[in-house]
Scaffold this motif. Structure first.
Motif, short mmCIF file in Angstrom:
data_model
loop_
_atom_site.label_atom_id
_atom_site.label_comp_id
_atom_site.label_asym_id
_atom_site.label_seq_id
_atom_site.Cartn_x
_atom_site.Cartn_y
_atom_site.Cartn_z
N PHE A 428 -8.71 -13.63 83.42
CA PHE A 428 -9.27 -12.55 82.61
C PHE A 428 -10.76 -12.77 82.36
N PHE A 429 -11.12 -14.00 82.04
CA PHE A 429 -12.53 -14.27 81.75
C PHE A 429 -13.40 -14.07 82.99
N VAL A 430 -12.98 -14.66 84.11
CA VAL A 430 -13.82 -14.61 85.31
C VAL A 430 -13.88 -13.21 85.90
N LYS A 431 -12.72 -12.58 86.07
CA LYS A 431 -12.66 -11.29 86.75
C LYS A 431 -13.16 -10.15 85.87
N ASP A 432 -12.73 -10.14 84.62
CA ASP A 432 -12.97 -8.97 83.77
C ASP A 432 -14.14 -9.11 82.81
N ILE A 433 -14.61 -10.32 82.59
CA ILE A 433 -15.76 -10.50 81.69
C ILE A 433 -16.98 -10.98 82.49
N TYR A 434 -16.84 -12.14 83.14
CA TYR A 434 -17.99 -12.73 83.83
C TYR A 434 -18.42 -11.89 85.02
N GLN A 435 -17.49 -11.59 85.94
CA GLN A 435 -17.88 -10.85 87.14
C GLN A 435 -18.17 -9.38 86.83
N ASN A 436 -17.42 -8.78 85.94
CA ASN A 436 -17.57 -7.35 85.70
C ASN A 436 -18.76 -7.02 84.82
N PHE A 437 -19.11 -7.93 83.89
CA PHE A 437 -20.16 -7.60 82.93
C PHE A 437 -21.39 -8.51 83.01
N VAL A 438 -21.22 -9.75 83.46
CA VAL A 438 -22.32 -10.71 83.45
C VAL A 438 -22.95 -10.86 84.82
N ARG A 439 -22.14 -11.15 85.85
CA ARG A 439 -22.65 -11.43 87.20
C ARG A 439 -21.85 -10.64 88.23
N PRO A 440 -22.09 -9.33 88.35
CA PRO A 440 -21.32 -8.52 89.30
C PRO A 440 -21.46 -8.98 90.75
N LYS A 441 -22.58 -9.59 91.10
CA LYS A 441 -22.81 -10.00 92.49
C LYS A 441 -22.59 -11.49 92.70
N ALA A 442 -21.90 -12.13 91.77
CA ALA A 442 -21.66 -13.57 91.89
C ALA A 442 -20.86 -13.89 93.15
N ALA A 443 -21.25 -14.97 93.82
CA ALA A 443 -20.55 -15.41 95.02
C ALA A 443 -19.23 -16.06 94.64
N ASN A 444 -18.38 -16.23 95.64
CA ASN A 444 -17.05 -16.79 95.39
C ASN A 444 -17.13 -18.17 94.76
N ARG A 445 -18.03 -19.02 95.26
CA ARG A 445 -18.13 -20.38 94.72
C ARG A 445 -18.56 -20.37 93.25
N GLU A 446 -19.47 -19.46 92.90
CA GLU A 446 -19.90 -19.35 91.51
C GLU A 446 -18.74 -18.93 90.61
N LEU A 447 -17.91 -18.02 91.10
CA LEU A 447 -16.76 -17.57 90.31
C LEU A 447 -15.76 -18.69 90.11
N ILE A 448 -15.58 -19.51 91.13
CA ILE A 448 -14.66 -20.65 91.00
C ILE A 448 -15.18 -21.62 89.95
N TYR A 449 -16.50 -21.90 89.98
CA TYR A 449 -17.09 -22.80 88.97
C TYR A 449 -16.97 -22.19 87.56
N ALA A 450 -17.14 -20.87 87.48
CA ALA A 450 -16.99 -20.21 86.18
C ALA A 450 -15.57 -20.37 85.66
N SER A 451 -14.60 -20.35 86.58
CA SER A 451 -13.21 -20.54 86.16
C SER A 451 -12.99 -21.96 85.64
#
Length: 677
Positions: A428-451
């Motif tokens: 929920f945090f990564v997909k719906d908060i971080y990627q959707n509102f903070v970093r829409p163009k974040a790369a896959n590796r960045e999203l994994i680190y955010a998780s």
């Protein structure tokens, strides 16, 4: 003081070592994409998702608290757990809400909100709020799990319970971070096998301890004061010990909890295993398998309850002993509160040399020379602490080696449940908060680190809240009847009322959750039924009034949602989307889904009662329950299983963010009555 032997420690260490090793192996596969990390690439077979669902619901803390109610009430403890532990909401997901959510192709229930309400500030707001609410709910659930783990570990290890719990939580968190959903599913499969073996062993041991039903009934009454312990029928009034008086009107509580489950179950279905399922058919099958596998949990818990009665009868033959011991401890530690009582008794047991000599002398005089093995069962109020029955039985009545296996099984249950909640909250945090509102163009590796970072933060906050909980029953009660009631209305109305819009969802969630938090802070003594009625009413009122006061959701968005989901309810303006044969097919599917639910609920409740009745040798009750089970099973066969067998597996759904030019391949087949073709 009884303690684990070297063979038990070897088994436990080996289990955690293998789990971490498996996590490292799966880390690469989980990191292939964010879809793989949180949903396993949507390639998991239904039977594996069913095992995952069972393991995620088979938590250590819940097992301890349900065992406590079975210890106090016998098989009738099942009716108290209509509030959540029995998992009655699963039958709604089996019948239809699971497939309704899967048809969206979304990854999380927060992302699903944009499928239901479209784009725009309100829709994005409800998506954000949903993600925050689910992260909050996950944190509460993890705090509940952590509190139960501390009570369990305090008996087995000669260290402060919270320190031991922190070590365990750290190990399991590292595993979840590295392996993602693949790791969750893999460990759930292994842990499910371990759990099943442990359930069979404990239930067989308990069965052989009972000489006859009448003899055991007399012992149970002497220990618990409950003259109807072996009965499976709820009464209008039943005997309960201090601290549990609210559950005395058993029938009323059971009906109240059933109502809460009906409202809540009709709004559920947005779980990972349904979004990750390959077809509508798989949603039903994995739900049925999960419910069936949960039977193992009930035979395990009734086995522990039976063994607990014999244990308490053996170590406390004289009435009032536990009250004397509690009074003596309160004399030397008058500032100790209920949340830290178990930590105190554990410290006294493991470090008697650090206690006042007069206290130890008094405890020895009251409890006897083996006082260290008896003290953990002494509750804050002076009665036997039912929440400690399970670990006390395991410590005192299970032989070495086997004890290590059972401990591993219960650790596995805790690890499966914790990993599932952590993975979902992080999603929920990564997909719906971080990627959707903070970093829409974040790369896959960045999203994994955010998780990774979000996982650590979620676990840290949960640990802090778990430490301060008064009891696991107190925390579970508020999670379900307080916080959970605050979100019932918007989650219910979004599926059955076309006029429910994003602003209404926001209003319902904000008012409901706010009311729940304020109640917890300022009126914590409020009864469960009062929490449910007041908080859910506020939430319903907020959702309905604001939905009517604001513009409805775009008709184009509603048409797309209605054609793909095909819900029943108040969808008047959208019913014209289906005409003729298509309309008849949708109505037929809806009727079958609705009729399935009562039969499925009857099947599920009796499925859990039957093996418990066998364990306590209540054969008359067993043969009275069996016809009800067969009626439920027959209804499921006619209205659910036969149509289900005609459904063909569908191609994997693409993400909801991608366009769907043609939704006609999602329409039901009129002749077969299938819900997907």
């Amino acid at each position: 003081m009884h303690s684990l032997l070297p063979i038990d420690y070897v088994i436990i260490i080996a289990y955690f070592g293998l789990s971490l090793f498996a996590g490292l192996i799966m880390a690469k596969k989980a990191g292939a994409s964010i879809d793989h990390y949180f949903l396993g690439g949507r390639t998991m077979p239904w039977w594996l998702l069913g095992v995952t669902g069972m393991a995620n619901w088979f938590d250590l803390t819940g097992t301890m608290i349900i065992t406590s109610f079975l210890y106090m009430l016998g098989p009738r403890g099942l009716f108290i757990e209509f509030r959540g532990g029995a998992g009655l909401v699963l039958m709604f997901m089996l019948a239809y809400t699971g497939k309704w959510h899967r048809r969206s192709g979304c990854m999380t229930s927060a992302e699903w909100m944009t499928f239901r309400f479209g784009q725009g500030k309100a829709a994005e707001g409800v998506r954000l709020l949903t993600a925050i609410a689910w992260v909050g709910f996950s944190v509460m659930m993890l705090a509940y799990l952590i509190r139960g783990a501390s009570l369990f570990l305090g008996i087995f290890f000669p260290y402060p319970p919270m320190v031991t719990t922190l070590v365990l939580i750290t190990i399991t968190t590292l595993y979840t971070m590295s392996a993602g959903y693949y790791g969750v599913v893999f460990t759930d499969l292994v842990q499910g096998i371990i759990i099943a073996v442990a359930c069979v062993i404990i239930s067989v041991m308990a069965f052989h301890m009972i000489p006859s039903l009448d003899s055991f009934a007399a012992t149970a009454q002497a220990v618990t004061g409950n003259s109807d312990w072996t009965s499976s029928q709820p009464q209008w009034h039943t005997t309960m010990p201090p601290g549990y008086e609210a559950y005395q009107p058993l029938i009323m509580m059971a009906m109240f909890y059933l109502l809460r489950n009906v409202i809540g179950g009709m709004g559920m279905g947005g779980e990972q295993r349904y979004f990750g399922a390959k077809s509508d058919r798989d949603c039903g099958l994995l739900s049925a398998q999960q419910a069936t596998l949960m039977t193992f949990r009930w035979v395990l818990m009734i086995g522990f309850a039976v063994m607990g009665i014999y244990l308490v009868h053996a170590i406390y033959p004289q009435a009032g002993v536990t009250q004397q011991a509690a009074t003596e401890i309160h004399k030397y530690y008058p500032q100790t509160t209920a949340p830290f009582w178990s930590d105190l008794t554990s410290h006294i047991v493991n470090a008697p040399e650090k206690q006042p000599a007069e206290l130890i002398s008094s405890l020895q005089s009251i409890l006897g020379p083996d006082w260290r093995g008896k003290l953990p069962l002494v509750g804050f109020n002076g009665s036997v602490n039912p929440e400690q029955v399970l670990p006390a039985v395991l410590m005192n009545q299970v032989p070495a080696g086997l004890k290590g296996l059972i401990v591993v099984a219960l650790f596995a249950a805790m690890m499966s449940c914790k990993n599932g909640w952590v993975n979902m909250a992080s999603g929920f945090f990564v997909k719906d908060i971080y990627q959707n509102f903070v970093r829409p163009k974040a790369a896959n590796r960045e999203l994994i680190y955010a998780s990774y970072l979000s996982t650590l933060a979620i676990v840290f906050v949960s640990f802090y809240l778990g430490v301060a909980a008064k009891s696991i029953n107190d925390l579970w009660s508020w999670i379900i009847m307080g916080y959970g009631s605050g979100t019932l209305a918007p989650y219910f109305l979004r599926l059955y009322w076309w006029r429910c819009n994003a602003w209404g969802m926001i209003a319902g969630m904000v008012t409901g959750v706010t009311a729940a938090v304020l109640q917890r802070l300022f009126i914590p003594q409020m009864l469960e039924w009062e929490q449910f009625v007041i908080i859910s009413s506020i939430s319903f009122l907020g959702t309905i009034l604001v939905s009517l006061a604001t513009a409805p959701t775009s008709m184009e968005v509603l048409k797309k949602f209605y054609r793909m989901t095909r819900p029943f309810g108040l969808w008047g303006p959208l019913r014209q989307e289906f005409q003729g044969a298509e309309r008849a097919a949708v109505d037929l599917e809806n009727r079958r889904d609705i009729i399935t639910v009562p039969f499925a609920l009857l099947w599920q409740v009796t499925l859990y009662l039957l093996p418990m009745q066998l364990v306590i040798k209540s054969y008359h009750a067993f043969f009275c329950t069996l016809p009800l089970f067969l009626i439920g099973l027959g209804g499921m066969y006619i209205f659910w299983w036969r149509p289900l067998g005609k459904i063909q597996p569908e191609p994997s759904l693409i993400s909801n963010s991608s366009s769907r030019q043609d939704s006609k391949h999602f329409l039901p087949n009129l002749e077969s009555g299938s819900s997907a073709k």
